[in-house]
Scaffold this motif. Structure first.
Motif, PDB file in Angstrom:
ATOM      1  N   THR A 208     -14.161  42.999 -22.107  1.00 26.95           N
ATOM      2  CA  THR A 208     -13.959  42.606 -20.702  1.00 26.95           C
ATOM      3  C   THR A 208     -13.785  41.100 -20.559  1.00 26.95           C
ATOM      4  O   THR A 208     -13.076  40.649 -19.648  1.00 26.95           O
ATOM      5  N   ALA A 209     -14.406  40.331 -21.445  1.00 30.53           N
ATOM      6  CA  ALA A 209     -14.254  38.874 -21.371  1.00 30.53           C
ATOM      7  C   ALA A 209     -12.796  38.455 -21.562  1.00 30.53           C
ATOM      8  O   ALA A 209     -12.358  37.441 -21.009  1.00 30.53           O
ATOM      9  N   LEU A 210     -12.039  39.238 -22.316  1.00 32.69           N
ATOM     10  CA  LEU A 210     -10.634  38.915 -22.549  1.00 32.69           C
ATOM     11  C   LEU A 210      -9.800  39.047 -21.280  1.00 32.69           C
ATOM     12  O   LEU A 210      -8.703  38.469 -21.198  1.00 32.69           O
ATOM     13  N   PHE A 211     -10.307  39.790 -20.307  1.00 32.13           N
ATOM     14  CA  PHE A 211      -9.563  40.006 -19.065  1.00 32.13           C
ATOM     15  C   PHE A 211     -10.027  39.082 -17.938  1.00 32.13           C
ATOM     16  O   PHE A 211      -9.522  39.174 -16.821  1.00 32.13           O
ATOM     17  N   GLU A 212     -10.980  38.190 -18.262  1.00 33.07           N
ATOM     18  CA  GLU A 212     -11.386  37.196 -17.279  1.00 33.07           C
ATOM     19  C   GLU A 212     -10.263  36.177 -17.091  1.00 33.07           C
ATOM     20  O   GLU A 212      -9.649  35.750 -18.073  1.00 33.07           O
ATOM     21  N   PRO A 213      -9.982  35.794 -15.853  1.00 29.71           N
ATOM     22  CA  PRO A 213      -8.925  34.796 -15.624  1.00 29.71           C
ATOM     23  C   PRO A 213      -9.180  33.523 -16.427  1.00 29.71           C
ATOM     24  O   PRO A 213     -10.295  32.994 -16.441  1.00 29.71           O
ATOM     25  N   VAL A 215     -10.370  32.276 -18.914  1.00 31.18           N
ATOM     26  CA  VAL A 215     -11.326  32.352 -20.023  1.00 31.18           C
ATOM     27  C   VAL A 215     -10.829  33.299 -21.105  1.00 31.18           C
ATOM     28  O   VAL A 215     -10.963  33.017 -22.302  1.00 31.18           O
ATOM     29  N   GLY A 216     -10.247  34.434 -20.707  1.00 34.01           N
ATOM     30  CA  GLY A 216      -9.717  35.381 -21.681  1.00 34.01           C
ATOM     31  C   GLY A 216      -8.648  34.761 -22.556  1.00 34.01           C
ATOM     32  O   GLY A 216      -8.609  34.985 -23.774  1.00 34.01           O
ATOM     33  N   LEU A 217      -7.779  33.951 -21.960  1.00 35.36           N
ATOM     34  CA  LEU A 217      -6.731  33.269 -22.726  1.00 35.36           C
ATOM     35  C   LEU A 217      -7.333  32.310 -23.749  1.00 35.36           C
ATOM     36  O   LEU A 217      -6.885  32.238 -24.900  1.00 35.36           O
ATOM     37  N   VAL A 218      -8.361  31.585 -23.324  1.00 38.20           N
ATOM     38  CA  VAL A 218      -9.001  30.616 -24.224  1.00 38.20           C
ATOM     39  C   VAL A 218      -9.719  31.328 -25.363  1.00 38.20           C
ATOM     40  O   VAL A 218      -9.704  30.869 -26.518  1.00 38.20           O
ATOM     41  N   PRO A 322     -13.670  21.851 -30.624  1.00 37.58           N
ATOM     42  CA  PRO A 322     -14.380  21.255 -29.482  1.00 37.58           C
ATOM     43  C   PRO A 322     -13.612  21.338 -28.173  1.00 37.58           C
ATOM     44  O   PRO A 322     -14.223  21.491 -27.104  1.00 37.58           O
ATOM     45  N   ILE A 323     -12.284  21.281 -28.223  1.00 42.27           N
ATOM     46  CA  ILE A 323     -11.495  21.389 -26.996  1.00 42.27           C
ATOM     47  C   ILE A 323     -11.592  22.808 -26.437  1.00 42.27           C
ATOM     48  O   ILE A 323     -11.767  23.016 -25.222  1.00 42.27           O
ATOM     49  N   ILE A 324     -11.478  23.804 -27.310  1.00 43.66           N
ATOM     50  CA  ILE A 324     -11.603  25.202 -26.866  1.00 43.66           C
ATOM     51  C   ILE A 324     -12.978  25.429 -26.237  1.00 43.66           C
ATOM     52  O   ILE A 324     -13.109  26.057 -25.175  1.00 43.66           O
ATOM     53  N   THR A 325     -14.029  24.914 -26.876  1.00 44.33           N
ATOM     54  CA  THR A 325     -15.376  25.073 -26.347  1.00 44.33           C
ATOM     55  C   THR A 325     -15.520  24.398 -24.982  1.00 44.33           C
ATOM     56  O   THR A 325     -16.133  24.952 -24.058  1.00 44.33           O
ATOM     57  N   ALA A 326     -14.969  23.195 -24.843  1.00 45.69           N
ATOM     58  CA  ALA A 326     -15.046  22.488 -23.572  1.00 45.69           C
ATOM     59  C   ALA A 326     -14.324  23.251 -22.465  1.00 45.69           C
ATOM     60  O   ALA A 326     -14.801  23.316 -21.321  1.00 45.69           O
ATOM     61  N   LEU A 327     -13.174  23.833 -22.772  1.00 51.21           N
ATOM     62  CA  LEU A 327     -12.427  24.605 -21.777  1.00 51.21           C
ATOM     63  C   LEU A 327     -13.208  25.843 -21.342  1.00 51.21           C
ATOM     64  O   LEU A 327     -13.254  26.181 -20.155  1.00 51.21           O
ATOM     65  N   LEU A 328     -13.826  26.526 -22.303  1.00 50.70           N
ATOM     66  CA  LEU A 328     -14.637  27.691 -21.955  1.00 50.70           C
ATOM     67  C   LEU A 328     -15.794  27.299 -21.041  1.00 50.70           C
ATOM     68  O   LEU A 328     -16.095  27.985 -20.057  1.00 50.70           O
ATOM     69  N   SER A 329     -16.446  26.200 -21.373  1.00 49.07           N
ATOM     70  CA  SER A 329     -17.579  25.749 -20.579  1.00 49.07           C
ATOM     71  C   SER A 329     -17.160  25.395 -19.158  1.00 49.07           C
ATOM     72  O   SER A 329     -17.827  25.761 -18.180  1.00 49.07           O
ATOM     73  N   LEU A 386       0.649  26.999 -24.239  1.00 49.81           N
ATOM     74  CA  LEU A 386       1.578  26.686 -23.149  1.00 49.81           C
ATOM     75  C   LEU A 386       1.239  27.503 -21.899  1.00 49.81           C
ATOM     76  O   LEU A 386       1.347  26.999 -20.771  1.00 49.81           O
ATOM     77  N   ILE A 387       0.818  28.748 -22.103  1.00 48.55           N
ATOM     78  CA  ILE A 387       0.386  29.572 -20.963  1.00 48.55           C
ATOM     79  C   ILE A 387      -0.904  29.008 -20.375  1.00 48.55           C
ATOM     80  O   ILE A 387      -1.081  28.923 -19.146  1.00 48.55           O
ATOM     81  N   ILE A 388      -1.822  28.591 -21.258  1.00 46.51           N
ATOM     82  CA  ILE A 388      -3.074  27.987 -20.807  1.00 46.51           C
ATOM     83  C   ILE A 388      -2.793  26.731 -19.981  1.00 46.51           C
ATOM     84  O   ILE A 388      -3.423  26.486 -18.940  1.00 46.51           O
ATOM     85  N   ALA A 389      -1.827  25.939 -20.424  1.00 45.86           N
ATOM     86  CA  ALA A 389      -1.454  24.727 -19.687  1.00 45.86           C
ATOM     87  C   ALA A 389      -0.947  25.070 -18.289  1.00 45.86           C
ATOM     88  O   ALA A 389      -1.274  24.386 -17.307  1.00 45.86           O
ATOM     89  N   ARG A 390      -0.190  26.135 -18.193  1.00 44.56           N
ATOM     90  CA  ARG A 390       0.346  26.551 -16.892  1.00 44.56           C
ATOM     91  C   ARG A 390      -0.766  27.013 -15.949  1.00 44.56           C
ATOM     92  O   ARG A 390      -0.703  26.800 -14.737  1.00 44.56           O
ATOM     93  N   GLU A 391      -1.798  27.655 -16.538  1.00 47.16           N
ATOM     94  CA  GLU A 391      -2.874  28.208 -15.718  1.00 47.16           C
ATOM     95  C   GLU A 391      -4.004  27.217 -15.454  1.00 47.16           C
ATOM     96  O   GLU A 391      -4.907  27.513 -14.673  1.00 47.16           O
TER      97      GLU A 391
END
Length: 399
Positions: A208-213, A215-218, A322-329, A386-391
């Motif tokens: 279900t975490a993968l379908f979170e807006p 956060v799932g992408l990250v 560290p960037i991925i972790t910061a984005l999740l946080s 690139l999708i993450i950047a758009r969102e």
């Protein structure tokens, strides 16, 4: 500096020390793993199974530890985790058969998933502007362990093969004492969750975490990055041993080089770069640099070329975790920080189970294919960034 700021700084440095202890333990094992377990009749194939068992145990336990830290607090789960690591190293030192070795490594996997709790502590004690910096310092702390771990293990093994494991257990005990008697609880009581125990481990959390807006992408990006690097590691080991014919000492020096560069980039450079470029552009940049490095290393036919691309890889790859972790946080509620960090680490562990198997198959065909396979995986990562950047900016929760 206010009293609260000073207290937070102390907490963050204790967390960094725990990260160093974790990485030192892993780094100490690297130069000794084959010679130590060979005494018990464990061949190369079973060494692979041993590491898969560790990653599988960590895959299962890490989200549980993260969820429990959300409910009962960070401090008790950190104490449990570091103490478990100390016991596992002691069991390794005392092992007299293969079963004890497997039990020790599985115990370390079950109890050692404290990275999610450490990340949650950082989320508890920093604002979003400082978070990427401290996640970088956390990564740099791991880098210090990876730099000094192999050197310490090699030096102590001259005394006996058990000595490095006793040392690793000793520093883990020190870390446990710091957590119990010095570290302050960072999570507010009113933020602690009251979820039923039955749901603490539920594979549906991972799905279900993968379908979170956002956060799932990250999370998918985190899995892909770890998967690619796990494939690469097999190619790296095969290439340095079979093609470049490097000695174990020189291979250790390469690992130390990776650690030093990561230490500098994450500890000193990342915070400033995030302020200037922001997280997502750096994630894209790191992905591109890492992808090109994999291709370059696969195409290398000289030691000099291989080293050049290895240095470039160490620079680019130092941004990703560290960037991925910061984005999740940044995109997760405060009361869910431990849970999401645990889920993320589970996906990392899952990648570390599957990646080496794929890398081994590719390396069997051609050692160069492991590098190209890792690069191919990162093409998907690049598209995803690139999708993450758009969102970005649409779903920020934890400000």
């Amino acid at each position: 500096m206010s009293k609260k700021q000073h207290s937070n700084q102390t907490i963050l440095w204790i967390i960094s020390f725990i990260a160093i202890v974790n990485a030192l333990g892993y780094g100490i094992i690297i130069p000794l793993q084959f010679s130590y377990v060979a005494r018990f009749g464990i061949n190369t194939f079973w060494v692979g199974v041993l590491f898969a068992a560790y990653s599988l145990a960590q895959f299962i336990s890490t989200p549980i530890i993260g969820r429990l830290s959300d409910r009962f607090g960070r401090k008790p789960m950190l104490a449990y985790s570091v103490a478990g690591t100390a016991i596992s190293f002691l069991l390794m030192a005392l092992a007299h058969n293969a079963l004890m070795v497997f039990i020790a490594r599985i115990l370390d996997g079950i109890s050692g998933g404290n990275i999610s709790v450490a990340q949650a502590v950082i989320s508890d004690t920093t604002d979003h502007k400082e978070r990427a910096k401290w996640f970088g310092i956390l990564g740099a702390s791991f880098g210090m362990g990876f730099v000094f771990g192999p050197a310490i293990g090699g030096a102590l093994s001259a005394i006996s093969l058990q000595a490095p494991f006793y040392f690793a257990a000793f520093i883990s005990v020190i870390a446990t004492i710091l957590v119990i008697f010095v570290l302050q609880e960072t999570q507010r009581k009113d933020a602690r969750e009251k979820k039923p125990v039955a749901k603490l481990f539920d594979l549906r959390h991972l799905v279900t975490a993968l379908f979170e807006p956002y956060v799932g992408l990250v999370l998918i990006a985190s899995f892909i990055a770890s998967f690619a690097f796990s494939i690469f590691i097999l190619g790296f080991q095969a290439f340095t041993n079979d093609v470049l014919k490097l000695s174990p000492t020189n291979i250790s020096l390469l690992f130390m080089m990776f650690g030093v560069i990561g230490l500098v980039m994450q500890g000193a450079g990342l915070g400033k770069m995030v302020k200037k470029f922001h997280e997502v552009p750096l994630l894209i940049m790191g992905t591109v640099v890492t992808l090109l490095s994999f291709i370059g290393m696969g195409a290398s036919n000289t030691f000099t070329m291989f080293i050049i691309f290895s240095i470039v890889l160490a620079i680019g790859n130092s941004f990703l975790a560290p960037i991925i972790t910061a984005l999740l946080s940044k995109h997760t509620k405060k009361e869910d920080q431990g849970g999401i960090m645990g889920i993320n680490q589970s996906y990392v562990s899952l990648a570390q189970i599957v990646g080496p198997i794929i890398g081994g198959v590719l390396a069997t065909i051609s050692v160069h294919y492991s590098f190209y396979g890792a690069a191919g995986v990162l093409v998907f990562m690049l598209l995803l960034t690139l999708i993450i950047a758009r969102e970005s900016g649409k779903h920020v929760i934890n400000l």
